[in-house]
Scaffold this motif. Structure first.
Motif, PDB file in Angstrom:
ATOM      1  N   VAL B 108       0.853  -1.197   0.000  1.00  0.00           N
ATOM      2  CA  VAL B 108       0.000   0.000   0.000  1.00  0.00           C
ATOM      3  C   VAL B 108       0.888   1.246   0.000  1.00  0.00           C
ATOM      4  O   VAL B 108       0.633   2.211  -0.728  1.00  0.00           O
ATOM      5  N   LEU B 109       1.939   1.212   0.801  1.00  0.00           N
ATOM      6  CA  LEU B 109       2.819   2.379   0.894  1.00  0.00           C
ATOM      7  C   LEU B 109       3.486   2.684  -0.447  1.00  0.00           C
ATOM      8  O   LEU B 109       3.690   3.841  -0.798  1.00  0.00           O
ATOM      9  N   ASP B 110       3.811   1.625  -1.192  1.00  0.00           N
ATOM     10  CA  ASP B 110       4.460   1.839  -2.494  1.00  0.00           C
ATOM     11  C   ASP B 110       3.546   2.559  -3.466  1.00  0.00           C
ATOM     12  O   ASP B 110       4.011   3.125  -4.452  1.00  0.00           O
ATOM     13  N   LYS B 111       2.247   2.501  -3.229  1.00  0.00           N
ATOM     14  CA  LYS B 111       1.293   3.092  -4.165  1.00  0.00           C
ATOM     15  C   LYS B 111       0.872   4.510  -3.775  1.00  0.00           C
ATOM     16  O   LYS B 111       0.086   5.132  -4.470  1.00  0.00           O
ATOM     17  N   ILE B 112       1.364   4.982  -2.650  1.00  0.00           N
ATOM     18  CA  ILE B 112       0.999   6.334  -2.219  1.00  0.00           C
ATOM     19  C   ILE B 112       2.027   7.318  -2.777  1.00  0.00           C
ATOM     20  O   ILE B 112       3.227   7.184  -2.539  1.00  0.00           O
ATOM     21  N   ALA B 113       1.529   8.313  -3.542  1.00  0.00           N
ATOM     22  CA  ALA B 113       2.426   9.274  -4.183  1.00  0.00           C
ATOM     23  C   ALA B 113       3.085  10.172  -3.136  1.00  0.00           C
ATOM     24  O   ALA B 113       2.490  10.481  -2.100  1.00  0.00           O
ATOM     25  N   ALA B 114       4.315  10.599  -3.450  1.00  0.00           N
ATOM     26  CA  ALA B 114       5.055  11.472  -2.526  1.00  0.00           C
ATOM     27  C   ALA B 114       4.256  12.737  -2.216  1.00  0.00           C
ATOM     28  O   ALA B 114       4.250  13.211  -1.074  1.00  0.00           O
ATOM     29  N   SER B 115       3.561  13.264  -3.231  1.00  0.00           N
ATOM     30  CA  SER B 115       2.809  14.513  -3.006  1.00  0.00           C
ATOM     31  C   SER B 115       1.715  14.316  -1.969  1.00  0.00           C
ATOM     32  O   SER B 115       1.374  15.248  -1.227  1.00  0.00           O
ATOM     33  N   GLU B 116       1.150  13.102  -1.908  1.00  0.00           N
ATOM     34  CA  GLU B 116       0.113  12.829  -0.903  1.00  0.00           C
ATOM     35  C   GLU B 116       0.719  12.735   0.497  1.00  0.00           C
ATOM     36  O   GLU B 116       0.085  13.112   1.482  1.00  0.00           O
ATOM     37  N   VAL B 117       1.935  12.218   0.579  1.00  0.00           N
ATOM     38  CA  VAL B 117       2.604  12.155   1.879  1.00  0.00           C
ATOM     39  C   VAL B 117       2.915  13.573   2.361  1.00  0.00           C
ATOM     40  O   VAL B 117       2.683  13.915   3.533  1.00  0.00           O
ATOM     41  N   ASP B 122       1.726  18.225   5.767  1.00  0.00           N
ATOM     42  CA  ASP B 122       1.319  19.631   5.835  1.00  0.00           C
ATOM     43  C   ASP B 122       0.023  19.822   6.618  1.00  0.00           C
ATOM     44  O   ASP B 122      -0.234  20.910   7.148  1.00  0.00           O
ATOM     45  N   LYS B 123      -0.798  18.783   6.660  1.00  0.00           N
ATOM     46  CA  LYS B 123      -2.068  18.884   7.397  1.00  0.00           C
ATOM     47  C   LYS B 123      -1.870  18.792   8.904  1.00  0.00           C
ATOM     48  O   LYS B 123      -2.762  19.126   9.679  1.00  0.00           O
ATOM     49  N   LEU B 124      -0.710  18.296   9.330  1.00  0.00           N
ATOM     50  CA  LEU B 124      -0.455  18.184  10.772  1.00  0.00           C
ATOM     51  C   LEU B 124      -0.370  19.581  11.376  1.00  0.00           C
ATOM     52  O   LEU B 124       0.149  20.500  10.745  1.00  0.00           O
ATOM     53  N   PRO B 125      -0.841  19.746  12.623  1.00  0.00           N
ATOM     54  CA  PRO B 125      -0.631  21.031  13.287  1.00  0.00           C
ATOM     55  C   PRO B 125       0.875  21.304  13.393  1.00  0.00           C
ATOM     56  O   PRO B 125       1.663  20.368  13.545  1.00  0.00           O
ATOM     57  N   PRO B 126       1.289  22.572  13.307  1.00  0.00           N
ATOM     58  CA  PRO B 126       2.724  22.893  13.266  1.00  0.00           C
ATOM     59  C   PRO B 126       3.556  22.264  14.379  1.00  0.00           C
ATOM     60  O   PRO B 126       4.669  21.818  14.124  1.00  0.00           O
ATOM     61  N   LEU B 127       3.036  22.211  15.591  1.00  0.00           N
ATOM     62  CA  LEU B 127       3.824  21.639  16.692  1.00  0.00           C
ATOM     63  C   LEU B 127       4.154  20.174  16.454  1.00  0.00           C
ATOM     64  O   LEU B 127       5.178  19.683  16.906  1.00  0.00           O
ATOM     65  N   HIS B 128       3.273  19.484  15.761  1.00  0.00           N
ATOM     66  CA  HIS B 128       3.518  18.081  15.468  1.00  0.00           C
ATOM     67  C   HIS B 128       4.268  17.908  14.155  1.00  0.00           C
ATOM     68  O   HIS B 128       5.079  17.008  14.005  1.00  0.00           O
ATOM     69  N   ARG B 129       3.985  18.833  13.233  1.00  0.00           N
ATOM     70  CA  ARG B 129       4.669  18.781  11.941  1.00  0.00           C
ATOM     71  C   ARG B 129       6.178  18.945  12.130  1.00  0.00           C
ATOM     72  O   ARG B 129       6.985  18.254  11.536  1.00  0.00           O
ATOM     73  N   GLU B 130       6.559  19.882  13.010  1.00  0.00           N
ATOM     74  CA  GLU B 130       7.987  20.167  13.137  1.00  0.00           C
ATOM     75  C   GLU B 130       8.754  18.990  13.748  1.00  0.00           C
ATOM     76  O   GLU B 130       9.906  18.766  13.410  1.00  0.00           O
ATOM     77  N   VAL B 131       8.110  18.210  14.593  1.00  0.00           N
ATOM     78  CA  VAL B 131       8.830  17.078  15.180  1.00  0.00           C
ATOM     79  C   VAL B 131       9.002  15.953  14.143  1.00  0.00           C
ATOM     80  O   VAL B 131      10.039  15.286  14.096  1.00  0.00           O
ATOM     81  N   GLN B 166      -1.702  10.400  13.394  1.00  0.00           N
ATOM     82  CA  GLN B 166      -2.523  11.245  12.526  1.00  0.00           C
ATOM     83  C   GLN B 166      -2.110  11.070  11.064  1.00  0.00           C
ATOM     84  O   GLN B 166      -2.945  11.004  10.165  1.00  0.00           O
ATOM     85  N   LEU B 167      -0.815  10.986  10.855  1.00  0.00           N
ATOM     86  CA  LEU B 167      -0.273  10.805   9.506  1.00  0.00           C
ATOM     87  C   LEU B 167      -0.795   9.504   8.891  1.00  0.00           C
ATOM     88  O   LEU B 167      -1.233   9.457   7.740  1.00  0.00           O
ATOM     89  N   GLN B 168      -0.764   8.447   9.674  1.00  0.00           N
ATOM     90  CA  GLN B 168      -1.230   7.148   9.194  1.00  0.00           C
ATOM     91  C   GLN B 168      -2.722   7.181   8.893  1.00  0.00           C
ATOM     92  O   GLN B 168      -3.179   6.581   7.921  1.00  0.00           O
ATOM     93  N   LYS B 169      -3.449   7.922   9.732  1.00  0.00           N
ATOM     94  CA  LYS B 169      -4.896   8.035   9.519  1.00  0.00           C
ATOM     95  C   LYS B 169      -5.161   8.749   8.191  1.00  0.00           C
ATOM     96  O   LYS B 169      -5.994   8.312   7.394  1.00  0.00           O
TER      97      LYS B 169
END
Lengths: 72, 192
Positions: B108-117, B122-131, B166-169
């Protein structure tokens, strides 16, 4: 080591943050537990995917040069 | 005031970390121009306060700390507490995929485009995105990430865990929406 303990340590194992002893314990469990091994490989794969997807951006050459001049 | 030669050496070393800072700024601001402004301001500040940098410590973490503090002070304006991540529960993509019969899960991971990752990050709140940026993208240790973010290591670990959940979700939702995974469907991952 039980599977739950292995799962609890998986983040830190993937991030190379366990002590050598802890990492060895996890490694030994993984080698004897196909389910946990698959989970570990999935986590590693996901981490690589995030890295490779996000590390393509580099600072533009003109910006780097501008900074170099400002800082010198 | 540092000697000119020392100042040049400092600037040269600091600039070796430019890509890390630029990537971080880009992911925090979502805007190339704002990212360049932020990084430039961070470098000027670093040069001004270079005496506070301790030789032999992690310069990349020190520079990132300056940059992200500027982001929070000047670009964001919001209180950090206002942008934390709600608990999404114990979402584990691997188990979810297994429940849905998608085998092998890694396909499944091989089929997910980099842009979607990138979009999911980018959808993560900044405090979580930065970590995630520091640990997963830039390869910081928990200790160096804690230094860069000005928080205890335990906070790095808990933010990272929640961010990954959250990323996995988000990636699972994308995989379902795009037909990569069909809930309740066949046991093979779609060959889209």
């Amino acid at each position: 080591m039980k599977c739950q303990e292995c799962a609890d340590k998986l983040d830190r194992f993937v991030d190379r943050e366990l002590t050598n002893t802890e990492a060895l314990e996890v490694q030994l469990h993984l080698e004897g537990c196909p389910d946990c091994m698959e989970h570990y490989e999935f986590q590693e794969h996901l981490k690589r995917l995030v890295k490779h997807s996000c590390d393509c951006d580099v600072a533009p050459v003109a910006f780097r040069e501008k900074l170099r001049q400002i800082l010198s | 005031m540092a000697e000119p030669a020392a100042e040049t050496a400092f600037a040269d070393e600091a600039l070796t970390h430019l890509d890390t800072l630029y990537r971080g700024a880009l992911r925090l601001t979502h805007d190339p121009d704002a990212a360049q402004d932020l990084v430039q301001e961070a470098y000027l500040r670093a040069l001004r306060y270079q005496h506070s940098y301790q030789q032999g410590t992690n310069m990349k973490a020190w520079l990132f700390a300056i940059m992200r503090n500027l982001f929070w002070d000047r670009f964001k304006g919001a209180r950090k507490e206002d942008v934390s991540l709600d608990d999404v529960g114990d979402f584990v993509l691997f188990e979810k995929l297994r429940d849905e019969g998608a085998r092998p899960e890694s396909d499944v991971l091989d089929k997910i485009a980099a842009s979607e990752v990138v979009a999911a990050v980018d959808k993560l709140p900044p405090l979580h995105r930065e970590v995630v940026l520091l640990v997963d993208v830039e390869g910081f240790s928990y200790k160096d990430a804690a230094q860069a973010l000005g928080v205890p290591i335990g906070t790095v670990m808990s933010r990272l865990h929640r961010a990954r959940q959250q990323l996995q979700k988000s990636l699972f939702e994308y995989a379902v929406e795009s037909g990569i995974v069909r809930p309740g469907g066949p046991t093979q991952v779609s060959q889209a």
